[in-house]
Scaffold this motif. Structure first.
Motif, PDB file in Angstrom:
ATOM      1  N   VAL A 126       0.855  -1.193   0.000  1.00 52.02           N
ATOM      2  CA  VAL A 126       0.000   0.000   0.000  1.00 52.02           C
ATOM      3  C   VAL A 126       0.884   1.232   0.000  1.00 52.02           C
ATOM      4  CG1 VAL A 126      -1.847   1.250   1.170  1.00 52.02           C
ATOM      5  CG2 VAL A 126      -1.724  -1.243   1.363  1.00 52.02           C
ATOM      6  N   ILE A 127       0.602   2.151  -0.890  1.00 53.61           N
ATOM      7  CA  ILE A 127       1.291   3.439  -0.901  1.00 53.61           C
ATOM      8  C   ILE A 127       0.326   4.487  -0.351  1.00 53.61           C
ATOM      9  CG2 ILE A 127       0.630   3.785  -3.325  1.00 53.61           C
ATOM     10  CD1 ILE A 127       3.088   5.548  -3.649  1.00 53.61           C
ATOM     11  N   PHE A 128       0.816   5.323   0.536  1.00 50.55           N
ATOM     12  CA  PHE A 128      -0.009   6.376   1.124  1.00 50.55           C
ATOM     13  C   PHE A 128       0.155   7.639   0.284  1.00 50.55           C
ATOM     14  CE2 PHE A 128       0.430   3.232   4.292  1.00 50.55           C
ATOM     15  CZ  PHE A 128      -0.773   3.239   4.966  1.00 50.55           C
ATOM     16  N   VAL A 129      -0.963   8.132  -0.184  1.00 50.82           N
ATOM     17  CA  VAL A 129      -0.949   9.238  -1.134  1.00 50.82           C
ATOM     18  C   VAL A 129      -1.734  10.422  -0.583  1.00 50.82           C
ATOM     19  CG1 VAL A 129      -0.675   7.709  -3.125  1.00 50.82           C
ATOM     20  CG2 VAL A 129      -2.987   8.333  -2.338  1.00 50.82           C
ATOM     21  N   SER A 130      -1.531  11.561  -1.227  1.00 44.54           N
ATOM     22  CA  SER A 130      -2.199  12.787  -0.798  1.00 44.54           C
ATOM     23  C   SER A 130      -2.609  13.593  -2.016  1.00 44.54           C
ATOM     24  CB  SER A 130      -1.270  13.618   0.087  1.00 44.54           C
ATOM     25  OG  SER A 130      -1.850  14.870   0.408  1.00 44.54           O
ATOM     26  N   LYS A 131      -3.671  14.358  -1.866  1.00 46.29           N
ATOM     27  CA  LYS A 131      -4.098  15.270  -2.929  1.00 46.29           C
ATOM     28  C   LYS A 131      -3.242  16.533  -2.962  1.00 46.29           C
ATOM     29  CE  LYS A 131      -7.828  13.630  -5.094  1.00 46.29           C
ATOM     30  NZ  LYS A 131      -7.894  13.515  -6.582  1.00 46.29           N
ATOM     31  N   GLU A 132      -2.530  16.778  -1.880  1.00 46.02           N
ATOM     32  CA  GLU A 132      -1.747  18.004  -1.753  1.00 46.02           C
ATOM     33  C   GLU A 132      -0.262  17.687  -1.633  1.00 46.02           C
ATOM     34  OE1 GLU A 132      -3.296  20.848  -1.997  1.00 46.02           O
ATOM     35  OE2 GLU A 132      -5.315  19.997  -1.903  1.00 46.02           O
ATOM     36  N   LYS A 148      -6.361   0.416  -7.096  1.00 45.50           N
ATOM     37  CA  LYS A 148      -4.965   0.046  -7.294  1.00 45.50           C
ATOM     38  C   LYS A 148      -4.184   1.145  -8.018  1.00 45.50           C
ATOM     39  CE  LYS A 148      -5.796  -4.929  -7.261  1.00 45.50           C
ATOM     40  NZ  LYS A 148      -5.679  -6.204  -8.014  1.00 45.50           N
ATOM     41  N   VAL A 149      -2.888   1.118  -7.816  1.00 45.24           N
ATOM     42  CA  VAL A 149      -1.984   2.043  -8.488  1.00 45.24           C
ATOM     43  C   VAL A 149      -1.576   1.435  -9.820  1.00 45.24           C
ATOM     44  CG1 VAL A 149       0.274   3.167  -8.361  1.00 45.24           C
ATOM     45  CG2 VAL A 149      -1.136   2.961  -6.299  1.00 45.24           C
ATOM     46  N   VAL A 150      -1.528   2.278 -10.849  1.00 53.23           N
ATOM     47  CA  VAL A 150      -1.092   1.775 -12.162  1.00 53.23           C
ATOM     48  C   VAL A 150       0.244   2.379 -12.586  1.00 53.23           C
ATOM     49  CG1 VAL A 150      -3.411   1.239 -12.954  1.00 53.23           C
ATOM     50  CG2 VAL A 150      -2.501   3.518 -13.350  1.00 53.23           C
ATOM     51  N   LYS A 151       0.615   3.527 -11.992  1.00 50.83           N
ATOM     52  CA  LYS A 151       1.878   4.150 -12.404  1.00 50.83           C
ATOM     53  C   LYS A 151       2.359   5.131 -11.348  1.00 50.83           C
ATOM     54  CE  LYS A 151       5.016   4.726 -15.711  1.00 50.83           C
ATOM     55  NZ  LYS A 151       5.897   3.617 -16.168  1.00 50.83           N
ATOM     56  N   ILE A 152       3.668   5.122 -11.116  1.00 51.78           N
ATOM     57  CA  ILE A 152       4.306   6.090 -10.218  1.00 51.78           C
ATOM     58  C   ILE A 152       5.475   6.705 -10.963  1.00 51.78           C
ATOM     59  CG2 ILE A 152       5.486   6.453  -8.020  1.00 51.78           C
ATOM     60  CD1 ILE A 152       4.229   3.949  -6.974  1.00 51.78           C
ATOM     61  N   GLU A 153       5.473   8.018 -11.074  1.00 51.49           N
ATOM     62  CA  GLU A 153       6.545   8.676 -11.812  1.00 51.49           C
ATOM     63  C   GLU A 153       6.525  10.168 -11.497  1.00 51.49           C
ATOM     64  OE1 GLU A 153       7.414   9.388 -16.451  1.00 51.49           O
ATOM     65  OE2 GLU A 153       7.071   7.279 -15.902  1.00 51.49           O
ATOM     66  N   ARG A 197       2.440  -3.005 -11.850  1.00 51.08           N
ATOM     67  CA  ARG A 197       2.241  -3.753 -13.100  1.00 51.08           C
ATOM     68  C   ARG A 197       1.552  -5.092 -12.853  1.00 51.08           C
ATOM     69  NH1 ARG A 197       7.490  -6.412 -15.361  1.00 51.08           N
ATOM     70  NH2 ARG A 197       6.940  -7.676 -13.523  1.00 51.08           N
ATOM     71  N   ASP A 198       1.880  -5.715 -11.698  1.00 58.65           N
ATOM     72  CA  ASP A 198       1.298  -7.012 -11.361  1.00 58.65           C
ATOM     73  C   ASP A 198       0.029  -6.893 -10.519  1.00 58.65           C
ATOM     74  OD1 ASP A 198       3.381  -8.105 -12.746  1.00 58.65           O
ATOM     75  OD2 ASP A 198       4.514  -8.748 -10.981  1.00 58.65           O
ATOM     76  N   GLY A 199      -0.471  -5.666 -10.380  1.00 58.81           N
ATOM     77  CA  GLY A 199      -1.713  -5.465  -9.638  1.00 58.81           C
ATOM     78  C   GLY A 199      -1.587  -5.670  -8.147  1.00 58.81           C
ATOM     79  N   LYS A 200      -0.392  -5.474  -7.614  1.00 58.11           N
ATOM     80  CA  LYS A 200      -0.152  -5.736  -6.197  1.00 58.11           C
ATOM     81  C   LYS A 200       0.147  -4.465  -5.384  1.00 58.11           C
ATOM     82  CE  LYS A 200       1.514 -10.445  -6.930  1.00 58.11           C
ATOM     83  NZ  LYS A 200       2.637 -11.405  -6.739  1.00 58.11           N
ATOM     84  N   LEU A 201      -0.158  -3.330  -5.957  1.00 56.97           N
ATOM     85  CA  LEU A 201       0.076  -2.073  -5.245  1.00 56.97           C
ATOM     86  C   LEU A 201      -1.232  -1.319  -5.078  1.00 56.97           C
ATOM     87  CD1 LEU A 201       2.133  -0.221  -3.906  1.00 56.97           C
ATOM     88  CD2 LEU A 201       2.500   0.884  -6.115  1.00 56.97           C
ATOM     89  N   HIS A 202      -1.705  -1.256  -3.846  1.00 58.80           N
ATOM     90  CA  HIS A 202      -2.910  -0.506  -3.514  1.00 58.80           C
ATOM     91  C   HIS A 202      -2.516   0.895  -3.053  1.00 58.80           C
ATOM     92  CE1 HIS A 202      -5.441  -4.218  -3.458  1.00 58.80           C
ATOM     93  NE2 HIS A 202      -4.251  -4.760  -3.246  1.00 58.80           N
TER      94      HIS A 202
END
Length: 424
Positions: A126-132, A148-153, A197-202
């Motif tokens: 799990v990655i913790f994300v923010s709108k800000e 799920k997450v599809v891309k981080i960059e 990519r493997d669908g394992k990152l929420h």
């Protein structure tokens, strides 16, 4: 999963910090190193099995003195980036763990999330994300679909959130890291992209302040945010205008020292209050008034330190409230000692002391705070009347008792009326 029993944490502190110009994890942020804010946040949620991946030995030398239970993992090749640092924790993190950056500051919201984490089920990381984000152009962006997450960059043009640098990971992350070991540079975002990519990152969106501190300017932004967090919504007028401006500086000055705990500062405030009582009792009302205002200022430090060091406790809050009531009653008694004992002065004393007690009682029962009757205002009035007392001792000190009784009893009545009007 129950935090503190099976949850571990890994803090990555091996970066070179070329933009910052110094040993960033140990840079003082409101009196404490940046990394210590994170350690205390983890301890607050009972995550005490912590490992720090470091390169500079000064990080280990400083922290192992204060936190001997922490484990240290040396990264001899920091140029290989944070993904490599994370991989080095493989032996330590043999079960689900929190992964966090040493140069980030997080508000309590981020750590509080893990209190109920055992009730949430995720198949992967799990990655913790923010709108800000502070400095969004430099922040890493996150694109999501469904849950799920599809891309981080960093250079994503179409994105939904910002990466806050805090993760919940399973040991599976090391399998992905191992696939990249042949690369000289291994970024954590590369590992996370493989998981995605493997669908394992929420992902989990968190509302609250966070900042990746890369520059001295961002360090100042974090300091200002911490200073804002020192304020309380229920602060009275004197606290906002006078007391906090001084108490926050005291708290910041004392923060580096281990002895400076909230309970210690509550005790200091209590001792200052006892001195105030003795000065009044020994017929030194001017000095007693000055000491009363100092007591009021220091009274704010314990709560500030509790929020800063994340040491809030029910005992601390109770100790603070009870010691305050002792001091309030004693100071009113000390004022009485300067007056001739007669029916009027005894009635005025009774009016004031019952008001002080009932104001606190009404607040705890109703949770309705009437600011003009608060402790900061009462102690400030004692300070002002005491300074003027040499001009008309009996009249001013008697008036002071009546005023204290008046504002506190009126406040009690108003708090009940507000509760009634709210239909509670």
């Amino acid at each position: 999963m129950v935090p503190g029993e099976s949850m571990k944490a890994v803090i990555l502190a091996a970066g070179k910090a070329t933009r910052f110009g110094g040993l960033k994890p140990l840079a003082p942020l409101f009196g404490m190193p940046i990394i210590e804010h994170t350690i205390r946040g983890l301890h607050k949620i009972d995550v005490k099995d912590v490992a720090i991946v470091y390169n500079d030995k000064r990080i280990r030398e400083y922290l192992e003195k204060k936190y001997p239970e922490i484990k240290f993992i040396h990264n001899p090749n920091p140029e290989r980036e944070n993904g490599y640092s994370a991989y080095l924790a493989k032996e330590f993190a043999n079960e689900p763990f929190i992964l966090v950056m040493a140069d980030h500051y997080y508000s309590s919201n981020f750590f509080s999330f893990f209190k109920n984490f055992e009730n949430m089920k995720f198949e992967g990381c799990v990655i913790f994300v923010s709108k800000e984000a502070i400095g969004p152009e430099e922040a890493t962006k996150v694109k999501v679909e469904s849950n799920k997450v599809v891309k981080i960059e960093k250079n994503l043009e179409n994105y939904d959130y910002f990466d806050t640098g805090m993760f919940y990971c399973t040991p599976e992350i090391f399998n992905y890291g191992e696939k990249l070991l042949s690369h000289q540079i291994i970024k954590l975002s590369d590992i996370m992209n493989f998981l995605a990519r493997d669908g394992k990152l929420h992902y989990q969106a968190i509302e609250g302040f966070w900042i990746d501190i890369d520059t001295k300017e961002e360090l100042k932004i974090a300091e200002k945010e911490i200073e804002k967090s020192m304020m309380k919504k229920g602060d009275g007028y004197i606290s906002k205008l006078i007391n906090r401006k001084i108490s926050i500086r005291i708290t910041k000055m004392l923060a580096p020292y281990n002895f400076a705990t909230p309970n210690f500062l509550t005790l200091i405030s209590f001792l200052f209050g006892l001195i105030s009582f003795l000065l009044f009792f020994l017929h030194h009302p001017v000095l007693g008034g000055i000491m009363t205002q100092l007591t009021s200022i220091v009274d704010g430090c314990d709560g500030e330190m509790a929020r800063l060091k994340k040491l809030q406790s029910k005992f601390g809050a109770s100790f603070d409230a009870i010691s305050d009531r002792y001091v309030d009653i004693l100071i009113v008694l000390g004022i009485l000692a300067n007056l001739p004992i007669n029916q009027l002065t005894l009635l005025s004393f009774f009016f004031a002391v019952t008001g002080v007690i009932l104001f606190s009682y009404a607040w705890h029962l109703t949770q309705v705070r009437i600011k003009f009757g608060g402790r900061d205002m009462r102690l400030f009035l004692i300070f002002l009347f005491a300074l003027l007392s040499p001009f008309a001792p009996n009249a001013l000190l008697l008036s002071l008792l009546i005023v204290i009784g008046g504002i506190t009893h009126v406040s009690v009545i108003l708090s009940l009326l507000k509760l009634k009007l709210r239909g509670e």
